[in-house]
Enzyme design. Structure first.
Site, PDB file in Angstrom:
ATOM      1  N   ASN A  44       0.877  -1.176   0.000  1.00  0.00           N
ATOM      2  CA  ASN A  44       0.000   0.000   0.000  1.00  0.00           C
ATOM      3  C   ASN A  44       0.908   1.218   0.000  1.00  0.00           C
ATOM      4  O   ASN A  44       1.497   1.556   1.028  1.00  0.00           O
ATOM      5  CB  ASN A  44      -0.888  -0.033   1.255  1.00  0.00           C
ATOM      6  CG  ASN A  44      -1.751   1.215   1.377  1.00  0.00           C
ATOM      7  OD1 ASN A  44      -1.768   2.064   0.474  1.00  0.00           O
ATOM      8  ND2 ASN A  44      -2.456   1.338   2.482  1.00  0.00           N
ATOM      9  N   LYS A  69       0.173   4.230  -0.293  1.00  0.00           N
ATOM     10  CA  LYS A  69      -0.474   5.419   0.290  1.00  0.00           C
ATOM     11  C   LYS A  69      -0.218   6.633  -0.623  1.00  0.00           C
ATOM     12  O   LYS A  69      -0.143   6.450  -1.829  1.00  0.00           O
ATOM     13  CB  LYS A  69       0.012   5.618   1.731  1.00  0.00           C
ATOM     14  CG  LYS A  69      -0.149   4.322   2.551  1.00  0.00           C
ATOM     15  CD  LYS A  69       0.071   4.480   4.018  1.00  0.00           C
ATOM     16  CE  LYS A  69      -0.132   3.125   4.701  1.00  0.00           C
ATOM     17  NZ  LYS A  69      -0.006   3.187   6.156  1.00  0.00           N
ATOM     18  N   HIS A 110      -9.313   1.184   4.877  1.00  0.00           N
ATOM     19  CA  HIS A 110      -8.044   1.376   5.583  1.00  0.00           C
ATOM     20  C   HIS A 110      -8.270   2.300   6.777  1.00  0.00           C
ATOM     21  O   HIS A 110      -9.057   3.237   6.710  1.00  0.00           O
ATOM     22  CB  HIS A 110      -6.994   1.966   4.638  1.00  0.00           C
ATOM     23  CG  HIS A 110      -5.624   1.906   5.238  1.00  0.00           C
ATOM     24  ND1 HIS A 110      -5.195   2.821   6.163  1.00  0.00           N
ATOM     25  CD2 HIS A 110      -4.623   1.006   5.083  1.00  0.00           C
ATOM     26  CE1 HIS A 110      -3.972   2.477   6.549  1.00  0.00           C
ATOM     27  NE2 HIS A 110      -3.602   1.390   5.904  1.00  0.00           N
ATOM     28  N   GLU A 145      -6.608   4.636   7.916  1.00  0.00           N
ATOM     29  CA  GLU A 145      -6.374   6.067   7.666  1.00  0.00           C
ATOM     30  C   GLU A 145      -7.631   6.714   7.086  1.00  0.00           C
ATOM     31  O   GLU A 145      -7.942   7.870   7.370  1.00  0.00           O
ATOM     32  CB  GLU A 145      -5.150   6.244   6.761  1.00  0.00           C
ATOM     33  CG  GLU A 145      -3.863   6.013   7.543  1.00  0.00           C
ATOM     34  CD  GLU A 145      -2.713   5.410   6.765  1.00  0.00           C
ATOM     35  OE1 GLU A 145      -2.731   5.437   5.520  1.00  0.00           O
ATOM     36  OE2 GLU A 145      -1.789   4.880   7.423  1.00  0.00           O
ATOM     37  N   GLU A 199      -5.147  -4.956  10.477  1.00  0.00           N
ATOM     38  CA  GLU A 199      -4.116  -3.936  10.672  1.00  0.00           C
ATOM     39  C   GLU A 199      -4.388  -3.179  11.970  1.00  0.00           C
ATOM     40  O   GLU A 199      -5.160  -2.209  11.975  1.00  0.00           O
ATOM     41  CB  GLU A 199      -4.133  -2.933   9.518  1.00  0.00           C
ATOM     42  CG  GLU A 199      -3.868  -3.536   8.158  1.00  0.00           C
ATOM     43  CD  GLU A 199      -3.319  -2.502   7.195  1.00  0.00           C
ATOM     44  OE1 GLU A 199      -2.222  -2.704   6.678  1.00  0.00           O
ATOM     45  OE2 GLU A 199      -3.973  -1.459   6.989  1.00  0.00           O
ATOM     46  N   GLY A 255       2.784   2.247  10.788  1.00  0.00           N
ATOM     47  CA  GLY A 255       3.725   3.357  10.649  1.00  0.00           C
ATOM     48  C   GLY A 255       4.445   3.714  11.934  1.00  0.00           C
ATOM     49  O   GLY A 255       5.106   4.744  12.022  1.00  0.00           O
ATOM     50  N   SER A 283       3.671  -2.207  10.296  1.00  0.00           N
ATOM     51  CA  SER A 283       5.123  -2.279  10.529  1.00  0.00           C
ATOM     52  C   SER A 283       5.720  -3.642  10.170  1.00  0.00           C
ATOM     53  O   SER A 283       6.618  -4.131  10.856  1.00  0.00           O
ATOM     54  CB  SER A 283       5.461  -1.889  11.979  1.00  0.00           C
ATOM     55  OG  SER A 283       5.098  -0.533  12.208  1.00  0.00           O
TER      56      SER A 283
HETATM   57  P1  13P Z   1       3.221   0.327   7.661  1.00  0.00           P
HETATM   58  O1  13P Z   1       3.731  -0.957   7.054  1.00  0.00           O
HETATM   59  O2  13P Z   1       3.969   1.543   7.195  1.00  0.00           O
HETATM   60  O3  13P Z   1       3.105   0.237   9.150  1.00  0.00           O
HETATM   61  O4  13P Z   1       1.725   0.520   7.097  1.00  0.00           O
HETATM   62  C1  13P Z   1       0.843  -0.547   7.142  1.00  0.00           C
HETATM   63  C2  13P Z   1      -0.372  -0.185   6.389  1.00  0.00           C
HETATM   64  O5  13P Z   1      -1.095   0.721   6.767  1.00  0.00           O
HETATM   65  C3  13P Z   1      -0.651  -0.933   5.154  1.00  0.00           C
HETATM   66  O6  13P Z   1      -1.924  -0.673   4.683  1.00  0.00           O
END
Ligand code: 13P
Length: 257
Positions: free
Chosen positions: A9, A11, A99, A101, A171, A177, A217
């Site tokens: 992803n 982003k 997601h 976010e 997740e 992150g 992560s």
């Molecule tokens: P990270 O791997 O940067 O923690 O992000 C995970 C994520 O949100 C994948 O959709």
């Protein structure tokens, strides 16, 4: 019996030329892994505007391409929205939905995620529906209750019949992150719970063949122990999907489990 899936992803990262270069590097790297096809599925999730370039750069490689969201509407007066059919036209095979976010920063609800999941599968895209709890929920011991509610409202409400081609991603928000990964035991507990709830709703055979990815992560040095868990079928990778070497190391970890 479940083919591992590793999805990146990206982003809101990578300008057009960078996106093209990353897609080429991953496509080349996966082909060099020798025999990866048929043993692992790899999906790239670029920003919308880079989708056609990434699809072209990866064409013939067997990589899947995911949108990071899609509208629940087919077409019409929905300024700024992109439909499942448009994503397909641009070369997408998959779509990441719900997601955290989008849920946390943009107010997406379980009900909206359910509508998007239904629209994307009906539109010929394979949905990857994200679930996961925030830190206070985990600290309060309410993780399974929260994830159970997300399963009911984001997935079961969307699909009265077993949805062929659905992938679920667990997740935990506190792991995204942050560099803090769920331990394999923590992740496995939630994955097993998700599979059992889906099995109750859609049958154990369906649940046994449906992939549940872990995200939060995931890095080259922790991927193998996560993927070794019985109910973890690959990963949804954020930061580490932005560097081809790291992403390919995670794909290798999925190949060797
Ligand atoms: P990270 O791997 O940067 O923690 O992000 C995970 C994520 O949100 C994948 O959709």
């Amino acid at each position: 019996m479940r083919l591992p899936l590793v999805a990146g992803n990206w982003k809101m990262n990578k300008r057009l030329a960078e996106a093209r270069a990353l897609a080429r590097a991953v496509a080349e790297g996966v082909s060099k892994l020798g025999g990866a096809r048929g043993r692992v599925e790899v999906v790239l999730g670029p920003p919308y505007l880079a989708l056609p370039a990434v699809a072209e750069a990866a064409s013939g490689s067997g990589l899947g391409i995911a949108g990071q969201d899609c509208s629940h509407e087919k077409d019409g007066a929905f300024t700024g929205e992109v439909s499942a059919a448009m994503l397909k036209d641009a070369g997408a095979t998959h779509v990441i939905l719900g997601h955290s976010e989008r849920r946390e920063l943009l107010g997406e609800t379980d009900a909206l995620v359910a509508k998007k999941a239904a629209a994307s599968l009906a539109g010929g895209l394979l949905p990857i529906v994200c679930l996961g709890e925030a830190l206070p929920i985990r600290q309060a011991g309410r993780t399974l209750e929260r994830v159970g509610r997300q399963i009911r409202r984001s997935i079961l409400d969307a699909f009265p019949a077993p949805p062929e081609g659905l992938t679920v991603a667990y997740e935990p928000i506190w792991a995204i992150g942050t560099g803090v990964t769920a331990t394999p035991v923590q992740a496995q507990e939630v994955h097993a719970f998700i599979r059992s709830r889906l099995g109750e709703a859609y049958g154990v055979d369906w649940a046994a063949k449906t992939r549940i990815l872990y995200g939060g992560s995931v890095k080259p040095d922790n991927a193998a122990e996560l993927f070794a868990q019985p109910d973890i079928d690959g990963g949804l990778i954020g930061g580490a999907s932005l560097k081809s070497e790291d992403f390919l190391a995670i794909v290798s970890a999925a190949l060797s489990t």
